[in-house]
Design an enzyme around this catalytic site. Structure first.
Site, PDB file in Angstrom:
ATOM      1  CG  ASN A  22      -2.060   0.992   1.093  1.00  0.00           C
ATOM      2  OD1 ASN A  22      -1.942   1.964   0.358  1.00  0.00           O
ATOM      3  ND2 ASN A  22      -3.136   0.774   1.808  1.00  0.00           N
ATOM      4  CG  ASP A  23       1.486   3.264   3.638  1.00  0.00           C
ATOM      5  OD1 ASP A  23       0.434   3.771   3.206  1.00  0.00           O
ATOM      6  OD2 ASP A  23       1.650   2.907   4.817  1.00  0.00           O
TER       7      ASP A  23
END
Lengths: 473, 102
Positions: A398-399
């Site tokens: 994600n990040d």
């Protein structure tokens, strides 16, 4: 062991410790290259075995301890049996995905042991010189912080502690606790008041400091914190080594202290954050509710369509993240990659330095599944290639693929180097649901026009992709 | 204690050694190496053993016992998990040439 002359016993122990220090350093050296890494841990393990065995000669050089010699010897053997058996059992059982918290746990135990040594020496009291007590106090402080902090890190990564506790004035409180610990430590070290009560209060404050320091730190920063505590434990061990006049502990502890510090810096740099930033600013504090405003919508895709898209691609880059680890999907992912390779698709794995819960975490998992090294690329090698890539497959990351890190100055992850998956012609994201990632930051990648979301846990979704690719034939 | 100046020499040289040993490590080995260095500070076990061997009171024996339990956990656990991780690395490093022959 009275048959052994104290001088001879000391000579044997000292000589063995020199050999042990050599084996440790060579072991670490070998562990820093993939080809020799396996041998490295065996060297270091041999060193530890020699060190432990030869230390059983120690009572022969301690005339004063004779009255409790038999009891103490029995206690030592029992303690090694208990601690060793528990650690062996847990270390054998733990899944590769849970490795980071196990390392945190074992590291915390080392810190606790260093603190225990300091406690034994400080409760003994007596005038043994300022340098002696200062080092004992310092080692005790650092060891206690590492012990309690690593315990909290373990609890967070294991999911036992869900929320990051943050409140106003937290830093101030930590400074107060640290100040109190230093004052009490100073009293003990200088011998102004080294009574058992003060010593106890000192250790209590040090343990509390470890807890309050670690509680506000978010899970995404835990790798850096674990690495830092690892370095701190090394330092504590070195200090207690000075106290006990033990060269093996001084050398091994210092080597780990400096190597661990370097490793911590490398990790913090990979996340584009300074160490003080990790420690003293709770993740997400800067953004507040304002982050997460992203225009557009997430567009779902069926596994069959995604499979076709990948089957007819020229080049696919797979970006694994913690979601792959949680779902234990690494074997399935490799199966999918091999299927694509058989169809003539170029497949690469792109690993962000901090993907997962620890640098290199993804590499360990992919190695477990049998993915060869040359297919795995790190961020510098692979980032230019996304533009010529047909499909970027994001599996539970994600990040590390969030483009706001490049564009949005208000975002907490602004400036962190990311994998430019958004530059690929098509992006497929495997994700459990629409919620936000571990850091709680909305991911702009999921809303791009060339992005499609494949909802499901990594294991199931990759399985569907495998079927889809097979059915293309 | 080891003479003050000598002690500082040992400390300094060991610190440089640790830095140099790690300086060129590839990212793929960060986790195993952290685990490996975690194992190495398990040497605290010998210190905890010394402390317990020298314990004179019940309190010292209790704390010493806890210290040895914790240290043994650090050393054994650190070894087991590091060895498990690196075993896989060996396999993937040597699979390709081996695979070619089969």
């Amino acid at each position: 062991m009275s048959f052994l002359n104290p001088a001879v016993a000391k000579w044997i122990i000292d000589a063995a410790y020199i050999l042990v220090a050599f084996l440790f350093i060579m072991g670490l050296k070998r562990m820093s290259s993939p080809v020799t890494a396996r041998g490295g841990i065996l060297w270091a393990g041999l060193g530890m075995l020699i060190a432990t065995l030869v230390t059983f000669l120690a009572p022969a050089m301690m005339p004063t301890a004779a009255q409790h010699a038999a009891t103490n010897l029995a206690l030592v053997i029992a303690a090694i049996a208990v601690g060793g058996a528990l650690a062996w059992w847990s270390g054998r059982r733990v899944a590769m995905t849970n490795m980071p918290q196990m390392i945190a746990l074992y590291n915390g135990m080392g810190g606790g042991a260093a603190a225990a040594i300091a406690a034994v020496e400080l409760y003994k009291g007596g005038d043994r010189g300022l340098a002696f007590t200062t080092l004992a106090v310092l080692g005790g402080l650092i060891g206690s912080v590492s012990f309690a902090g690593s315990g909290i890190a373990f609890g967070k990564l294991q999911g036992l502690i869900k929320r990051s506790l943050r409140f106003r004035g937290q830093q101030f409180l930590n400074v107060l606790i640290l100040g109190g610990g230093i004052i009490l430590g100073g009293l003990v070290a200088t011998g102004v008041d080294a009574s058992p009560g003060v010593v106890t209060a000192f250790f209590a404050l040090a343990l509390i400091l470890g807890i309050t320091m670690t509680l506000p730190i978010g899970g995404a920063d835990m790798p850096v914190v674990i690495s830092l505590y690892n370095a701190l434990t090394g330092l504590a061990v070195a200090f207690e080594g000075f106290v006990l006049n033990n060269a093996a502990m001084i050398i091994a502890g210092t080597v780990v202290g400096s190597a661990g510090t370097l490793l911590t810096q490398l990790m913090a740099k990979a996340m584009n954050r300074s160490l003080s930033n990790v420690l003293f600013s709770g993740f997400g504090d800067t953004g507040g509710a304002a982050t997460g405003e992203v225009k557009g919508s997430q567009k779902p895709i069926e596994a069959s369509d995604a499979g076709v898209m990948m089957a007819f691609a020229q080049k696919v880059i797979i970006v694994p993240g913690y979601g792959m680890a949680v779902a234990q999907a690494q074997h399935k992912v490799w199966e999918l990659a091999q299927l694509l390779q058989q169809r003539g698709v170029t497949v690469k794995f792109a690993i962000h330095p901090v993907a997962g819960r620890m640098p290199g975490h993804m590499n360990v998992l992919l190695a477990e599944a049998g993915v060869p090294y040359d297919l795995i690329a790190d961020i510098e090698e692979v980032n230019a290639e996304f533009e010529t890539t047909d499909v970027a497959l994001i599996i539970g990351a994600n990040d590390v693929v969030n483009p706001v890190a490049r564009s949005d100055k208000s975002s907490p992850i602004y400036g962190m180097p990311i994998l430019n998956a958004d530059k690929a012609r098509n992006v497929i994201v495997i994700k459990r649901g629409q919620g936000q990632g571990f850091s709680g930051i909305e991911n702009a990648l999921f809303y791009l026009d060339n992005t499609r979301m494949l909802y499901g846990d990594a294991q199931g979704a990759v399985n569907q992709l495998i079927h889809a690719v097979k059915s293309v034939a | 204690m080891i003479d003050g100046v000598i002690a500082i020499y040992i400390f300094m040289l060991a610190a440089f050694t640790g830095y140099e040993v790690i300086a060129r490590v590839p990212v793929i080995l960060h986790t195993p190496l952290m685990s490996g260095s975690n194992f190495v500070h398990g040497i605290v076990l010998v210190g905890a053993m010394f402390a317990l061997f020298q314990a004179e009171s019940r309190l010292e024996q209790v704390i010493g016992f806890i210290g040895v339990v914790l240290a043994a956990g650090n050393a054994v656990g650190g070894y087991v998990v590091t060895e498990r991780m690196l075993e896989m690395f060996k396999a993937s490093g040597q699979r390709k040439p081996a695979g070619g022959q089969h």
